[in-house]
Design an enzyme around this catalytic site. Sequence first.
Site, PDB file in Angstrom:
ATOM      1  N   LYS A  72     -12.246  -0.260  -0.559  1.00  0.00           N
ATOM      2  CA  LYS A  72     -11.427   0.574  -1.455  1.00  0.00           C
ATOM      3  C   LYS A  72     -12.105   0.622  -2.827  1.00  0.00           C
ATOM      4  O   LYS A  72     -13.090   1.341  -2.996  1.00  0.00           O
ATOM      5  CB  LYS A  72      -9.999   0.057  -1.469  1.00  0.00           C
ATOM      6  CG  LYS A  72      -9.401   0.029  -0.059  1.00  0.00           C
ATOM      7  CD  LYS A  72      -7.968  -0.406  -0.032  1.00  0.00           C
ATOM      8  CE  LYS A  72      -7.468  -0.697   1.371  1.00  0.00           C
ATOM      9  NZ  LYS A  72      -7.475   0.423   2.299  1.00  0.00           N
ATOM     10  N   SER A 105       0.797  -1.228   0.000  1.00  0.00           N
ATOM     11  CA  SER A 105       0.000   0.000   0.000  1.00  0.00           C
ATOM     12  C   SER A 105       0.828   1.276   0.000  1.00  0.00           C
ATOM     13  O   SER A 105       0.318   2.325  -0.368  1.00  0.00           O
ATOM     14  CB  SER A 105      -0.942  -0.006   1.198  1.00  0.00           C
ATOM     15  OG  SER A 105      -0.216  -0.185   2.393  1.00  0.00           O
ATOM     16  N   HIS A 133      -5.550  -3.831  -1.909  1.00  0.00           N
ATOM     17  CA  HIS A 133      -5.410  -2.819  -2.974  1.00  0.00           C
ATOM     18  C   HIS A 133      -5.488  -3.427  -4.371  1.00  0.00           C
ATOM     19  O   HIS A 133      -5.400  -2.693  -5.368  1.00  0.00           O
ATOM     20  CB  HIS A 133      -4.101  -2.048  -2.812  1.00  0.00           C
ATOM     21  CG  HIS A 133      -4.167  -1.031  -1.723  1.00  0.00           C
ATOM     22  ND1 HIS A 133      -4.716   0.221  -1.903  1.00  0.00           N
ATOM     23  CD2 HIS A 133      -3.795  -1.087  -0.424  1.00  0.00           C
ATOM     24  CE1 HIS A 133      -4.668   0.891  -0.773  1.00  0.00           C
ATOM     25  NE2 HIS A 133      -4.107   0.117   0.144  1.00  0.00           N
TER      26      HIS A 133
HETATM   27  C1  LIG Z   1      -2.719  -3.809   2.360  1.00  0.00           C
HETATM   28  C2  LIG Z   1      -3.923  -3.501   3.172  1.00  0.00           C
HETATM   29  N1  LIG Z   1      -4.561  -4.518   3.793  1.00  0.00           N
HETATM   30  C3  LIG Z   1      -5.666  -4.298   4.519  1.00  0.00           C
HETATM   31  C4  LIG Z   1      -6.186  -3.032   4.671  1.00  0.00           C
HETATM   32  C5  LIG Z   1      -7.394  -2.833   5.516  1.00  0.00           C
HETATM   33  O1  LIG Z   1      -8.541  -2.713   4.729  1.00  0.00           O
HETATM   34  P1  LIG Z   1      -9.822  -1.953   5.294  1.00  0.00           P
HETATM   35  O2  LIG Z   1      -9.609  -0.491   5.035  1.00  0.00           O
HETATM   36  O3  LIG Z   1     -10.961  -2.554   4.540  1.00  0.00           O
HETATM   37  O4  LIG Z   1      -9.890  -2.242   6.746  1.00  0.00           O
HETATM   38  C6  LIG Z   1      -5.584  -1.954   4.033  1.00  0.00           C
HETATM   39  C7  LIG Z   1      -6.165  -0.595   4.148  1.00  0.00           C
HETATM   40  O5  LIG Z   1      -5.683   0.312   4.677  1.00  0.00           O
HETATM   41  C8  LIG Z   1      -4.417  -2.188   3.266  1.00  0.00           C
HETATM   42  O6  LIG Z   1      -3.788  -1.178   2.667  1.00  0.00           O
END
Ligand SMILES: Cc1ncc(COP(=O)(O)O)c(C=O)c1O
Length: 397
Positions: free
Chosen positions: A245, A186, A214
């Site tokens: 997202k 991310s 992502h």
């Molecule tokens: C790589 C990754 N995994 C998991 C998440 C968590 O997802 P959520 O925003 O649906 O809790 C994020 C979000 O920030 C992320 O970037």
Amino acid sequence: MTSITRQDPLHYLGDEIEGLKTQGLYRHLRILDDEQRAHTTVDGRSVVNLSSNNYLGLTTHPRLRERALEAIRQFGVGSGSVRTIAGTMAIHMELERRLAEFKHTEAVVVFQSGFTANAGTVSSILTREDVVVSDALNHASIIDGSRLSRAAIKVFPHKDIDAARAILRDLPPSQRKLLITDGVFSMDGDLGPLPALCDLAEEFGCIMMVDDAHASGVFGKNGRGTVDHFGMHGRVDVQVGTLSKAIGGLGGYVAGSRDLIDFLHHRARPFLFSTSHPPAVAAACIAALDVLVEEPQLIEQLWENTRFFKAGLEAHGFNTGISESPITPVIVGDGTLAMKLSDRLFEEGVFAQGIAFPTVAKDKARVRTIVTATHTRDDLQFALDVFKRVGGELGII
Ligand SMILES: Cc1ncc(COP(=O)(O)O)c(C=O)c1O
């Protein structure tokens, strides 16, 4: 009555905050005054928005809006319970059935967020006897889930397959191992080396898990994720995706075998101990799956915008790192400089968040940009012009 003067036991938090302020790292929350759109109003200023994860513009897509409104009229605003007591509504089951079909897996379970999907899954499928072998840049929810599991945690340097192999080689063959990576990282926007990791998982008998937060709606056919992108169907045991997202709503899910999902129904703590989604969220996510399949031009436009914007930043001389996705970092090194760049961009009408330690390494502070399918060419050209002007002014390019 004697009055006791009580010292605030949380006073040390104020000292921490002062420290952040001194270092120029203290952040006010930016407030969105309008919808989550490519061009919107934030803190009263009209801006091109390069900060959201709304890759396909689905947060405001008319089909999702309508389905959510319909669900509120039909089913109300809340589920009123955790899934295992009275909070499993027919619409939750429909969403899970649709996701499993979409991901080509036996079953899916939806969690309240991608974070709880990762943390709830890793913590429940492992015990203190087991080992997690994890990429150094994996998401915080994987790290927290690993800690909660009490398994031993072995971290390999980012995408270093040889280092991961060396760790696995040293572990007893009989020990249960989870090999885990983000599909798209991310902060840098690069891809996890899924084919090589699947080979390793097979060689050493590991459970293979990928967090496709992502990649959901971005990579693979109709946005099925990196497992589809790399042709790894059947080789990844646990796939996590997010609904928060590109899908435009909220939630996370785990896709895998029927046994895995049954087990999570009985042991994953966020599933057992936290209320399920409002029906409107589930309905909007089902509509999003229809959009992914029926409007593939959105993903095509996302990638066209990504290529245009990335090439523009690079042509201006910015360091965009190793991105392979719509996440494009502009790496400046120093945390204070990254925050200054973000603030100046904002004053000039471009919203791109500064990101510094501890989210990224101390010398890798950056402004992170994410384009969406709904940015117009004018939006992106405007943003590039502002980046060039402000980057020059701050001596970054
Ligand atoms: C790589 C990754 N995994 C998991 C998440 C968590 O997802 P959520 O925003 O649906 O809790 C994020 C979000 O920030 C992320 O970037």
